[in-house]
Enzyme design. Structure first.
Site, PDB file in Angstrom:
ATOM      1  N   SER A  88      -9.720  -9.376  17.205  1.00 33.58           N
ATOM      2  CA  SER A  88     -10.643  -8.410  16.628  1.00 33.58           C
ATOM      3  C   SER A  88     -12.015  -8.508  17.271  1.00 33.58           C
ATOM      4  CB  SER A  88     -10.799  -8.660  15.129  1.00 33.58           C
ATOM      5  OG  SER A  88     -11.846  -7.886  14.586  1.00 33.58           O
ATOM      6  N   TYR A  98     -13.562 -14.143   8.825  1.00 30.15           N
ATOM      7  CA  TYR A  98     -12.560 -13.359   9.552  1.00 30.15           C
ATOM      8  C   TYR A  98     -12.822 -13.435  11.061  1.00 30.15           C
ATOM      9  CZ  TYR A  98     -10.257  -9.215  11.467  1.00 30.15           C
ATOM     10  OH  TYR A  98      -9.518  -8.355  12.241  1.00 30.15           O
ATOM     11  N   LYS A 102     -10.524 -15.081  14.090  1.00 33.42           N
ATOM     12  CA  LYS A 102     -10.070 -14.356  15.273  1.00 33.42           C
ATOM     13  C   LYS A 102     -10.579 -15.022  16.558  1.00 33.42           C
ATOM     14  CE  LYS A 102      -7.561 -11.064  13.476  1.00 33.42           C
ATOM     15  NZ  LYS A 102      -6.103 -11.018  13.688  1.00 33.42           N
TER      16      LYS A 102
END
Length: 194
Positions: A88, A98, A102
């Site tokens: 991402s 998050y 990633k």
């Protein structure tokens, strides 16, 4: 897996991943690690416990799923095969737990590429930007947010699932046999590299 139907499992569960891998027949030419998502909000808990739950959720969904799945099918991967993991743009900017997960996926991919290179297996990450037609943002996508994310791109359009699928297809093709250990940014120029 063309012709084999679907096999579902909780990719954070070693037991379920092992059972899923046991159902496979023959060699695998391509593995796409596409599990992941935003962290699950913690229920009413003290702040540090909520923070710990958020980070564990992000790492489990976005890194552990790929690590366990790849380990479970590693011996079935065909020489000349390809592994593609979905990363991402969040790894490059303001991604919180998050984005950090990633980024860890990309770091793991570099190690995996070195391990599997002698078997002529390529390993790459697609770092996707904003892609429409998915449930990624859930209820969090507004018209204003959509407009802002599209405006960040150089192409002035959102990505599509086909953009990601075509990049996977390329990375698994003969034309990409000398591309490994890389993060390929598929985001319409919202994040650029030198």
């Amino acid at each position: 897996m063309i012709g084999h139907g679907e096999l579902a499992c909780d990719a954070t569960s070693p037991v379920q991943v092992a059972a899923m891998a046991g159902e496979l027949d023959g060699p695998l030419d391509v593995l796409v690690n596409a599990a992941g998502g935003l962290p699950v909000p913690a229920a009413e808990t003290p702040p540090l416990e909520a923070l710990a739950q958020e980070w564990l959720s992000s790492v489990s969904a976005n890194v552990l799923t790929a690590v366990l799945t790849t380990a479970a099918v590693r011996d079935r991967l065909a020489e000349g095969g390809a592994i593609v993991s979905i990363g991402s743009i969040g790894a490059e900017r303001r991604g919180g737990s998050y984005g950090a997960a990633k980024a860890a996926l990309a770091a793991w991919n570099a190690s995996l590429a070195a391990e599997l290179g002698p078997r002529d297996i390529t390993c790459n990450v697609i770092s996707s930007g904003y892609v429409t037609g998915t449930n990624f943002f859930g209820e969090g996508m507004t018209e204003e947010r959509h407009r802002r994310l599209v405006e960040e791109t150089l192409l002035k359009r959102p990505g599509t699932p086909d953009d990601i699928a075509e990049t996977i297809f390329f990375l698994a093709s003969a034309g990409a046999r000398h591309i490994t250990g890389q993060t390929i940014h598929v985001n319409g120029g919202a994040f650029t590299t030198r």
